[in-house]
Design a protein around this motif. Structure first.
Motif, short mmCIF file in Angstrom:
data_model
loop_
_atom_site.label_atom_id
_atom_site.label_comp_id
_atom_site.label_asym_id
_atom_site.label_seq_id
_atom_site.Cartn_x
_atom_site.Cartn_y
_atom_site.Cartn_z
N MET A 295 0.85 -1.18 0.00
CA MET A 295 0.00 0.00 0.00
C MET A 295 0.89 1.24 0.00
SD MET A 295 -3.33 0.83 2.42
CE MET A 295 -3.30 -0.62 3.36
N LYS B 267 -2.28 6.05 0.72
CA LYS B 267 -3.36 5.13 1.08
C LYS B 267 -3.28 4.76 2.55
CE LYS B 267 -3.94 3.23 -3.53
NZ LYS B 267 -3.82 2.06 -4.38
N GLU B 268 -2.07 4.56 3.04
CA GLU B 268 -1.89 4.24 4.46
C GLU B 268 -2.31 5.42 5.33
OE1 GLU B 268 2.12 2.96 5.10
OE2 GLU B 268 1.88 1.19 3.85
N GLN C 47 -6.06 5.63 5.43
CA GLN C 47 -6.62 4.57 6.27
C GLN C 47 -6.42 4.90 7.76
OE1 GLN C 47 -8.53 2.14 5.11
NE2 GLN C 47 -8.94 1.59 7.22
N GLU C 48 -5.26 5.41 8.11
CA GLU C 48 -5.01 5.80 9.50
C GLU C 48 -5.94 6.93 9.92
OE1 GLU C 48 -0.86 6.76 9.85
OE2 GLU C 48 -0.24 4.70 9.48
N ILE D 163 -8.90 7.56 8.65
CA ILE D 163 -10.24 6.99 8.78
C ILE D 163 -10.40 6.32 10.14
CG2 ILE D 163 -11.79 5.16 7.95
CD1 ILE D 163 -10.77 5.81 5.10
N GLU D 164 -9.42 5.53 10.52
CA GLU D 164 -9.49 4.84 11.82
C GLU D 164 -9.57 5.84 12.97
OE1 GLU D 164 -6.15 2.17 11.89
OE2 GLU D 164 -6.92 1.03 10.18
N GLN E 140 -13.84 7.86 3.63
CA GLN E 140 -13.99 6.56 2.99
C GLN E 140 -14.21 6.72 1.49
OE1 GLN E 140 -17.13 5.00 5.48
NE2 GLN E 140 -15.69 3.77 6.66
N ALA F 187 -10.88 7.48 -0.05
CA ALA F 187 -10.07 6.26 -0.11
C ALA F 187 -10.52 5.39 -1.29
CB ALA F 187 -10.17 5.49 1.20
N SER F 188 -11.81 5.29 -1.48
CA SER F 188 -12.35 4.51 -2.60
C SER F 188 -11.93 5.13 -3.93
CB SER F 188 -13.87 4.44 -2.50
OG SER F 188 -14.41 3.77 -3.61
N ARG G 54 -8.34 4.27 -4.64
CA ARG G 54 -8.17 2.87 -5.06
C ARG G 54 -8.56 2.69 -6.52
NH1 ARG G 54 -10.22 1.76 0.11
NH2 ARG G 54 -12.33 1.62 -0.71
#
Length: 77
Positions: free
Chosen positions: A1, A5-6, A9-10, A12-13, A44, A47-48, A51
């Motif tokens: 990744m 992207k990482e 994701q972080e 988002i979390e 999200q 992120a989509s 991708r």
């Protein structure tokens, strides 16, 4: 990744944890709770989008760097 992207994701979390905390404090039907989850949904979606983004081929990269090149001319009918 990839790093981007990482990072998304972080983030988002982190936003999910924050949204849960806001909803616990303000109540699940509060405007603050809804706004917190809206922020999560936006991340999200980004992120989509990342991708699904198609990488550029070598000609596209070249034309980005050299839009005046003969190979990059665009003719309209």
């Amino acid at each position: 990744m990839s790093d981007t992207k990482e990072q998304i994701q972080e983030t988002i979390e982190s936003e999910v944890e924050q949204a849960r905390a806001v909803c616990d404090i303000s109540g699940k039907d509060s405007a603050e709770c809804a706004a917190a989850w809206d922020a999560v949904e936006e991340l999200q979606a980004e992120a989509s989008h990342q991708r699904n983004k198609k990488p550029k081929n070598s000609l596209e990269q070249y034309c980005d760097d050299n839009p005046e090149a003969v190979e990059c001319r665009v003719y309209e009918d």
